[in-house]
Design a protein around this motif. Sequence first.
Motif, short mmCIF file in Angstrom:
data_model
loop_
_atom_site.label_atom_id
_atom_site.label_comp_id
_atom_site.label_asym_id
_atom_site.label_seq_id
_atom_site.Cartn_x
_atom_site.Cartn_y
_atom_site.Cartn_z
N PRO A 157 1.06 -1.17 -0.02
CA PRO A 157 0.01 -0.14 0.04
C PRO A 157 0.94 1.34 0.23
CG PRO A 157 -0.23 -1.16 2.24
CD PRO A 157 0.61 -2.02 1.28
N VAL A 158 0.42 2.32 -0.68
CA VAL A 158 1.04 3.67 -0.90
C VAL A 158 0.34 4.58 -0.07
CG1 VAL A 158 1.97 5.20 -2.40
CG2 VAL A 158 1.88 2.81 -2.93
N ASN A 159 0.97 5.27 0.82
CA ASN A 159 0.39 6.35 1.67
C ASN A 159 0.25 7.92 0.73
OD1 ASN A 159 -0.77 7.84 3.36
ND2 ASN A 159 0.97 7.92 4.77
N VAL A 160 -0.46 8.14 0.38
CA VAL A 160 -0.82 9.28 -0.29
C VAL A 160 -1.35 10.33 0.57
CG1 VAL A 160 -1.97 10.55 -2.45
CG2 VAL A 160 -1.10 8.13 -2.51
N PRO A 161 -0.96 11.56 0.80
CA PRO A 161 -1.61 12.51 1.53
C PRO A 161 -2.79 13.26 1.06
CG PRO A 161 0.42 13.42 0.59
CD PRO A 161 0.37 11.95 0.39
N HIS A 162 -3.94 13.36 1.77
CA HIS A 162 -5.15 13.87 1.37
C HIS A 162 -5.17 15.42 1.25
CE1 HIS A 162 -9.43 13.80 0.27
NE2 HIS A 162 -9.65 14.45 1.47
N ILE A 163 -4.90 16.11 0.21
CA ILE A 163 -4.87 17.47 0.26
C ILE A 163 -5.80 17.80 -0.95
CG2 ILE A 163 -3.53 19.54 -0.32
CD1 ILE A 163 -0.89 17.93 0.60
N THR A 164 -6.85 18.47 -0.68
CA THR A 164 -7.89 18.80 -1.51
C THR A 164 -8.42 20.34 -1.35
OG1 THR A 164 -9.73 17.94 -0.74
CG2 THR A 164 -8.66 16.61 -2.23
N ALA A 165 -8.80 21.04 -2.35
CA ALA A 165 -9.29 22.47 -2.00
C ALA A 165 -10.81 22.32 -1.46
CB ALA A 165 -9.57 23.06 -3.37
N ALA A 166 -11.41 23.31 -0.85
CA ALA A 166 -12.49 23.20 -0.22
C ALA A 166 -13.74 23.16 -1.18
CB ALA A 166 -12.85 24.73 0.68
N ASP A 167 -14.56 22.19 -1.09
CA ASP A 167 -15.71 22.08 -2.09
C ASP A 167 -16.79 23.00 -2.11
OD1 ASP A 167 -14.39 19.90 -3.11
OD2 ASP A 167 -15.75 18.52 -1.79
N SER A 168 -17.40 23.63 -3.15
CA SER A 168 -18.16 24.70 -2.99
C SER A 168 -19.40 23.94 -2.78
CB SER A 168 -18.49 25.06 -4.57
OG SER A 168 -19.53 25.85 -4.57
N PRO A 169 -20.31 24.68 -2.05
CA PRO A 169 -21.71 24.12 -1.63
C PRO A 169 -22.59 23.91 -2.90
CG PRO A 169 -21.62 26.72 -0.98
CD PRO A 169 -20.24 26.26 -1.74
N TRP A 170 -22.22 24.49 -3.83
CA TRP A 170 -23.11 24.31 -5.29
C TRP A 170 -22.55 23.12 -5.85
CZ3 TRP A 170 -27.71 26.13 -5.21
CH2 TRP A 170 -27.96 27.24 -4.76
N GLN A 171 -21.52 22.40 -5.50
CA GLN A 171 -20.77 21.42 -6.16
C GLN A 171 -21.61 20.25 -6.82
OE1 GLN A 171 -17.79 21.72 -7.64
NE2 GLN A 171 -17.92 19.78 -8.74
#
Length: 128
Positions: free
Chosen positions: A82-96
């Motif tokens: 298993p590969v450890n990938v850090p979870h980095i994402t932009a904040a989702d829009s409430p209209w997404q």
Amino acid sequence: MENLIPLLLLLVLYLVPELLKRRKNPKDYKYPDIPDKVPQPSHRPPIDIISKPASAPITDVSVEVPKSWVTSPKPAITMPAPVNVPHITAADSPWQGKLSPQMVENGLIFSEIIQPPRAYRPIWRRPK
């Protein structure tokens, strides 16, 4: 004399039919007789429920299956480490995922409905 003709016309067209309508005696509606209970036919024999015996599986017939139909089980696939990938994402829009072309169209229609009538919103602004 000039006012007499419309008055007579009014009398003929409106009052005379009303007076004639009241003169007729309306017939009273008589409801049909409805019986309390509907008689059931007595000449029918009672229905007997007959249970069927459970069907037994057929065991005396044997079928040979060609060897090309039989497949051997596939070996299990080994997964890499298993590969450890850090979870980095932009904040989702409430209209997404909630905004669709149909929703935009409905919003445009409702904005036109809620606004004042078009006659009160002229295209060209008049200087005051």
